[in-house]
Design a protein around this motif. Structure first.
Motif, short mmCIF file in Angstrom:
data_model
loop_
_atom_site.label_atom_id
_atom_site.label_comp_id
_atom_site.label_asym_id
_atom_site.label_seq_id
_atom_site.Cartn_x
_atom_site.Cartn_y
_atom_site.Cartn_z
N GLY A 141 10.71 -1.42 9.50
CA GLY A 141 9.80 -1.86 10.54
C GLY A 141 8.89 -2.92 9.95
O GLY A 141 9.31 -3.67 9.07
N ALA A 142 7.66 -2.96 10.41
CA ALA A 142 6.75 -3.99 9.90
C ALA A 142 5.34 -3.47 9.80
O ALA A 142 4.94 -2.53 10.49
N PHE A 195 0.88 -1.18 0.00
CA PHE A 195 0.00 0.00 0.00
C PHE A 195 0.90 1.22 0.00
O PHE A 195 2.12 1.11 0.14
N LYS A 196 0.31 2.38 -0.17
CA LYS A 196 1.10 3.62 -0.14
C LYS A 196 0.92 4.29 1.21
O LYS A 196 -0.14 4.17 1.83
N PRO A 204 -0.18 0.05 9.68
CA PRO A 204 0.62 0.10 8.46
C PRO A 204 2.12 0.02 8.75
O PRO A 204 2.87 -0.61 8.00
N PHE A 205 2.56 0.65 9.83
CA PHE A 205 3.99 0.64 10.12
C PHE A 205 4.22 0.64 11.61
O PHE A 205 3.67 1.45 12.35
N PRO A 232 -8.09 4.57 12.67
CA PRO A 232 -8.47 4.11 11.33
C PRO A 232 -7.69 4.87 10.26
O PRO A 232 -7.61 6.09 10.32
N VAL A 233 -7.13 4.14 9.31
CA VAL A 233 -6.41 4.76 8.20
C VAL A 233 -6.79 4.04 6.91
O VAL A 233 -7.17 2.86 6.95
#
Ligand code: SRM
Ligand code: SRM
Ligand code: SRM
Ligand code: SRM
Ligand code: SF4
Ligand code: SF4
Ligand code: SF4
Ligand code: SF4
Ligand code: SF4
Ligand code: SF4
Ligand code: SF4
Ligand code: SF4
Lengths: 395, 352, 395, 352
Positions: C297-298, B350-351, C320-321, C372-373
């Motif tokens: 990272g992950a 994803f971005k 996400p990260f 939330p993203v």
């Protein structure tokens, strides 16, 4: 009733887009109901809510649908809106009119209704907006006299509609107007006398551009297509090149199946016939050079509907190719088999797509007698939950 | 006396002669200027169609005006489109400009062809329906006033189709539109036992709720709603007037984007929610018009030629759409209904 | 028991792939149970059905899981298989071994079990296949002495596993072995004492190639990534060009986001940083020239599982990260919050993904405290069915 | 006495020196020949990994053999892979060929790297589980015998990952494999009231059925199955031994294709059913091996370099996949479960 100010609505008479408020006020000149409607709407604009109640059943003799009952919840304040029903008239195929017919409609509506109308309703009918109960039958009689009939409402076949098709479009793969007209006439009983689990809509588009948005807006979507190969006129290809079209970028690179190969050296465009999915893109960009194949017909898709209740469904392929010619008997027969199955299996207020989703395509196909083909799915099932007809296994 | 089941008038009697003569013979078309289609037939005949924006909710005077123009310029023929525009049909090229002049004089916009915005497919709203969460015609008028240029010119990356539905019944079939405006409720129905007792079939009412939020209340011969389960779809209200769902303070509009129905290039696709709620602010719904203008401007500035809104977003990714438009993302935009699983990002790509 | 013929199984000793039948027969030399297992399997091959019964609860002192009870349904015929349990041993991170440890395992298993084993089980454990109830505790004591501990079974944390990562792979974006080892040790209680609605699996992959297939095979998938931009060594790019790689076709054209631009003239490759989705493709093809960014990272994904019952789910992005460093406290804390929420909301035998699917991501995110993203979804909802927390609206 | 909760042995003590020294320092890798990976470190060190196929279900003698080889060639270190292959780790290039020779002598195949088929992730089957619809190791052995060349050479378009699960519990997690073999039942459970009465919690049993096919039978203190609703998932049998589902005549294997889990290029994807049933035909499952060979051959002949099975099919379209492989399509391949809607072709664009 004394004329009241409508400051909010007046705002909507400003601006460049033609104003429905102006239209309402035009109707209000002759119709007291329309005049009250302007006031009622101003009230709604002030209060930010509607003022209409659930409809009671109203209609014309011999029909079960076609009129939507409507009553305001503030009849004391707006006595002329105490009854304010809608009559749906079945539009001519392709929404073509001569002015004589339109003027007839206007005259009748001036006599019996509010003088307000929608050209057209979102399903495709002519919507005659606002009449009292006692005017329903006489208005219908006159519309009938003028050659018009009611459209659908309730749990029946809704008024079919079609794109402009061969009347004005080079892409049409079958005669959408004739199909729509013939099939609408065939199913007058289904259209006028609700007897199904829920509504059923049919829309006819002449090609995959789907200018009636049928795939989203109808239970049965009939989309023109061809079975052989699209035809390319290389002279016209060269003309497009000369006119400056970047065929590789604008056409080939956007072909979803990469079925088009452009030969720079000779300015020739060729298609890999078995790869083309007939999406219409290249034809749209180069209508002079590319046209559909010769063996034309339609793809039949089933199950489209909007959001309520299970989520929106788009219609999906159930017959990849059907000839749409003659008396359309193959299509009509299919419809009858589908309706019969739905009648037996559908719950009240369950659209055909929802019934199939609930019971499974396998059951539907077997029982309606349609051969399963991979064209029906984007991809096969990801789960291994196959229902085995127990007569296919060894007991 | 009415003739039952005579069906609609035959279309043939409605067609202008040039169409009858060239029926099925059209070879190609061009768009010589916005709002004008020129179709050329195998026979060499040329048909000009002048497309005109209509408010759709019109008086018979409006229809009569159209008839006057059609009589004057088009030998008494015209049609309406699938998006409720009017089309005047002309065999004679020399009449195109005079007709446009006459239309302009009447304040009727000519446009909606090619890479422009067409008319907004919409619904009844407060004018005539009993379940709306917003008005229809008023919102459309406000939006189209604002986007007027985009109707009269063809300067967008591609066709732009806006749909509006004033409640979740979605009579505007907005679910596959480039941009959809949908009237939404946000509070559970308030139960009016008395109204329910009058003629509501309790079992059907209970069954109508997609989330199973309604259960019978035998004592009151009515029902009870589990408010935690209610998602304000209004289906119960469609079934019974006793389930009052209209709530002026909390009703409003949601915005969805990226749908289409044509099969050209990419498969038809659903519109997807990007703004869960904007208030009803009549008469001009400034929050709605602004939100839509923003989306269109960002699309117009960033998309490649020929890219519909949804195609553009799918190429750049929805995460980038939210960055570019500045629209805030929230948990409300994440699906939690039957087909939610397919929307979850089951990928580490994803971005940011 | 007299030696019986196994004509069907013997067929499976032929062919080039190493034969499990040969292995079973090797074990059979020393183990009467293994010998009977060969016969039992031959019987299954004849009858085309299995001969094992549901497990009773067996285990070691202090633990609730780690041993799977197994009994044949034909104990009279195969007395040595009347009890034939499995012991799961937690493998060392990355499945690395020294021969000393392996030999210890073999020796203990020779003493206490069938001599048959799986290197490894499909979750990642060492599977010690086939032992009687009375050997369970002594075997465990000895395995423990040799430095091994039990893996998970039942409704607990299952044995986590990880890819080879930094031990042998240039792509690793975090230390998968250390993370796996540290986190496994942190959650020993959760691993050994089932107390959740159902099983919970964690897998660690060092990059988006996901060599543990974590996205499909674990409730929580931890996939290495970076937050800045991938790094390109232009000299190595030129070297690949010289070596004959068609960079445009093999790399740029397959980049899912078309983020790579190859400059033919200068043989330079450049990335549009904000477009790259870190899919790993270009790095896979050109490992000498392209490497991950520096800020590593992950991505944390949640909800993966296979078919039963609601369908298979793949894990989806919930963070996400996240930095994967130090004591992994951020990750551990997240796990604890997730488990607590699942404990409160999950039904028996409901995987976390199914619980979230049933109750909605919104509720999950709010209650677990995750922002939330848009990275959490491929695309937003298509339906307008938003649950509004009633404290957010005007009453 | 056992130490509770000591956890697994620390991986550090398992790593060969060359890995300890170059941990996290690897710069790139090459595949000098099938089955051999050469990783090069920033320090210049070179590590050779020799990948060896294993039957996974092995005796301790097998493990001891591996240890002997590792002691002789690799200073006593080795590892297993995520797909149950063995990897010998060598710092010394000169030992690669001798090790391979020793392995070959033992009949152990070297391969599984790059564009080859790797080992089949699989499960217990008739060897040790109570719910299988097919065997695991026997099917795998048959398939891998047949595909042996593809393991030892790298001549496929891309990596090929086969997974096998002997029942729908899917312990082989085959649901995202390039090719999946899944043991399936095809008849409803036969109820053994006696067994159910012994220790089955009836409400849990009833709740376990995803289709609601099970209802209590209070008289018999047991349950009844509505056979029309049953899809033979076996979940009830997992819950209770009284729901006998094994049926030698009708159990067998389904084949699914096109899954992947890597995020490279395309998002991870599920495998999809292309053959709903093949009979259990031990010891060699000829129908299964043949079906798989056919799919692989057609893929190998038609895919572009680097295209995984699913990527190839998605490019050409599933309808073309069925044409090319000659596999018959049937209604059984059309989804009719919860997420079926997403699989329906809601588009008029397809290939004939
Ligand atoms: C008049 C009308 C048919 C009718 O029977 O009324 C019509 C007419 C034409 N359509 Fe359409 N379409 C009409 C509604 C639609 C719809 C339905 C809708 O808008 O609700 C669609 C599907 C919308 C969608 O995808 O969401 C539609 C998708 C197309 C497309 C595909 C566009 C695309 O690339 O996605 C084309 C091809 C093109 O324009 O290149 C097309 C092309 C055309 C052509 C060029 C066909 C032709 O050669 O004559 C016509 C002029 C297009 C133009 O306006 O530039 N028409 N067209 C409809 C005009 C509505 C309006 O007033 O704006
Ligand atoms: C008039 C019209 C809107 C308009 O302004 O154009 C309309 C108006 C109503 N629709 Fe509609 N629907 C109209 C087209 C649609 C469409 C669009 C279409 O046909 O392309 C849809 C979505 C497509 C679909 O069929 O799914 C639509 C989906 C609904 C639904 C939800 C049905 C569903 O299965 O989800 C309802 C609810 C119901 O049937 O109880 C509904 C119900 C209604 C009712 C009858 C309200 C009710 O529950 O009693 C509305 C009457 C309004 C009034 O009093 O004037 N209307 N309705 C459209 C019909 C005009 C015509 O005949 O030409
Ligand atoms: C050893 C192992 C990790 C481990 O900890 O055990 C491993 C090791 C490597 N993987 Fe992997 N992968 C391993 C299982 C996987 C899996 C999981 C699985 O097979 O169940 C996947 C995901 C499978 C899927 O997508 O369905 C996997 C998807 C990849 C990919 C992405 C492939 C693709 O293009 O889709 C790469 C990149 C590549 O090969 O270009 C990769 C690349 C690599 C590299 C080249 C990484 C490196 O630079 O060292 C390693 C050698 C690959 C080779 O065999 O050619 N590895 N790799 C696993 C070997 C299993 C085996 O014995 O075959
Ligand atoms: C041993 C192993 C198969 C193997 O040959 O490797 C295995 C064996 C069993 N699994 Fe499994 N599962 C094994 C990995 C898996 C996997 C794969 C994975 O972890 O990557 C899955 C699918 C992924 C997932 O978690 O969804 C898996 C999904 C199941 C399920 C279904 C769970 C679900 O939520 O869908 C069950 C049924 C249950 O838990 O009741 C199950 C149940 C079982 C039981 C305990 C049967 C039972 O119901 O009692 C099997 C015991 C067999 C035996 O007696 O030897 N096993 N099981 C694997 C564990 C070895 C290990 O610890 O390393
Ligand atoms: S659907 Fe096709 S045939 Fe019909 S008007 Fe649109 S482009 Fe023409
Ligand atoms: S019709 Fe569509 S799929 Fe066929 S060649 Fe043209 S662009 Fe490609
Ligand atoms: S969308 Fe809802 S409120 Fe609007 S017209 Fe249709 S039913 Fe009425
Ligand atoms: S509004 Fe919808 S969800 Fe709420 S109670 Fe009514 S039917 Fe149920
Ligand atoms: S997941 Fe990435 S880091 Fe781990 S072994 Fe595979 S390629 Fe290397
Ligand atoms: S990692 Fe993937 S997305 Fe990023 S540039 Fe490379 S190929 Fe493109
Ligand atoms: S897949 Fe089914 S039969 Fe096979 S080991 Fe797992 S639970 Fe047992
Ligand atoms: S096999 Fe599955 S579907 Fe059939 S009764 Fe048992 S749980 Fe229900």
């Amino acid at each position: 009733m004394t004329e009241k100010r409508t400051p909010k609505l007046d705002e909507l008479q400003k601006g460049k887009w033609p104003s429905f408020v102006t239209e309402m006020k035009r109707a209000a000149v002759k119709s007291p109901a329309a005049a009250e409607l302007v006031q009622l709407l101003e009230k709604s604009y002030e209060e930010r809510k509607g003022h209409w109640k659930h409809g009671g059943i109203v209609g014309v003799k011999g029909y079960g649908g076609g009129v939507i009952g409507r009553y305001t919840d503030v009849p004391e304040e707006f006595p002329n809106l105490a009854e304010f029903h809608t009559m749906r008239l079945n539009q001519p195929a392709g929404w073509f009119y001569n002015t004589k017919s339109l003027r007839d409609l206007c005259d009748i509506w001036e006599k019996h209704g509010s003088g307000l109308t929608n050209f057209h309703g979102s399903t495709g009918d002519i919507i005659m907006l606002g009449m009292t109960t006692e005017h329903i039958q006489p208005a219908f009689d006159e519309f009938s006299e003028a050659g018009f009939d009611l459209g659908g409402s309730g749990s029946d076949l809704r008024t079919p509609s079609c794109c402009v098709g061969p009347a004005r479009c080079e892409h049409a793969c079958y005669d959408t107007l004739e199909a729509c007209h013939d099939i609408t006439n065939e199913f007058q009983d289904e259209l006028h006398r609700p007897m199904w689990p829920y509504k059923f809509k049919i829309k006819f588009s002449g090609c995959a551009n789907d200018c009636t948005a049928s795939i989203a807006r109808s239970d049965c979507s009939v989309i023109g297509t061809w079975r052989d190969t699209l035809r390319i006129d290389q002279n016209e290809v060269k003309a497009y090149v000369e006119a400056g079209l970047d065929i590789q970028a604008a056409v080939c690179d956007k072909c979803p199946t990469r079925a088009l190969k452009f030969d720079y050296k000779n300015n020739e465009l060729n298609v890999i016939p078995e790869d083309c999915s007939r999406c219409m893109h290249c034809i749209n960009v180069m209508p002079k050079a590319i046209q559909p194949g010769k063996e034309k017909g339609a793809t039949i898709l089933l199950g489209g509907k909007s959001t309520i209740v299970q989520s929106a469904f788009m219609a999906w392929v159930i017959v990849p190719f059907m000839k749409m010619e003659g008396d359309y008997e193959e299509f009509k027969d299919l419809m009858r088999r589908i309706w019969e199955w739905w009648d037996e299996n559908g719950k009240t207020r369950e659209r055909i797509g929802e019934t199939i989703y609930r019971l499974g395509m396998g059951k539907f196909l077997r029982e309606v007698g349609l051969p399963p083909v991979p064209q029906m799915v984007f991809r096969p099932r990801a789960n291994p939950y196959v229902f085995w007809p127990q007569d296919e296994i060894e007991k | 006396m009415a003739r039952l089941d005579q069906g609609p008038p035959h279309y043939e009697q409605m067609l202008p002669p040039i169409i009858k003569e060239n029926y099925g013979k059209w070879r190609y078309h061009e768009i010589p200027r916005p709002g004008v289609l020129k179709h050329v037939s195998e026979t060499g005949a040329e048909l000009y169609s002048i497309r005109v924006g209509s408010p759709r909710l019109v008086s018979i005077e409006f229809v009569r005006d159209l008839c006057d123009l059609a009589d004057k310029f088009c030998d008494g023929h015209l049609r309406f489109t699938a998006r409720h525009n009017v089309e005047f049909l002309l065999g004679d090229a020399s009449k195109v400009e005079p007709l446009i002049a006459a239309l302009t004089e009447k304040g009727l916009p000519v446009g909606g062809t090619g890479a422009s915005i067409s008319n907004v497919v919409h619904t009844q709203g407060w004018v005539h329906c009993h379940t709306p969460a917003t008005d229809a015609s008023g919102v459309v008028k406000s939006v189209m006033d604002d986007l007027h240029d985009y109707f009269e010119e063809m300067k967008l990356p591609a066709k732009l189709k806006i749909g509006l539905a004033c409640c979740l019944n979605m009579c505007g079939a907005a679910h596959c539109s480039d941009i959809a405006i949908v009237g939404v409720h946000r509070t559970p129905p308030r139960i009016n036992d008395e109204k329910i007792q009058k003629g509501t079939e309790i079992p059907s009412l209970v069954a109508s709720c997609p989330t199973g939020a309604i259960r019978p209340n035998p004592k009151a011969k009515s029902v009870i709603v589990n408010e935690d389960k209610c998602m304000y779809c209004g289906n119960c209200y469609t079934m019974s007037p006793g389930m009052e769902i209209m709530d002026p303070k909390n009703d409003g509009c949601a915005i969805l984007v990226g749908g289409k129905t044509s099969n050209a290039r990419t498969a038809p696709s659903f519109s997807r929610m990007v703004i869960p709620f904007l208030p009803n602010n009549p008469p001009r719904w400034p929050e709605v018009t602004e939100a839509i203008r923003n989306i269109i401007d960002v699309w117009a500035a960033n998309a490649r030629q020929g890219e519909r809104v949804g195609e553009w977003i799918e190429r750049i990714g929805w995460e980038r759409f939210f960055t570019l438009t500045g629209i805030p993302f929230s948990d409300k935009l994440i699906d939690d209904y039957i087909f939610s699983r397919e929307t979850f990002r089951t990928s580490a790509a994803f971005k940011f």
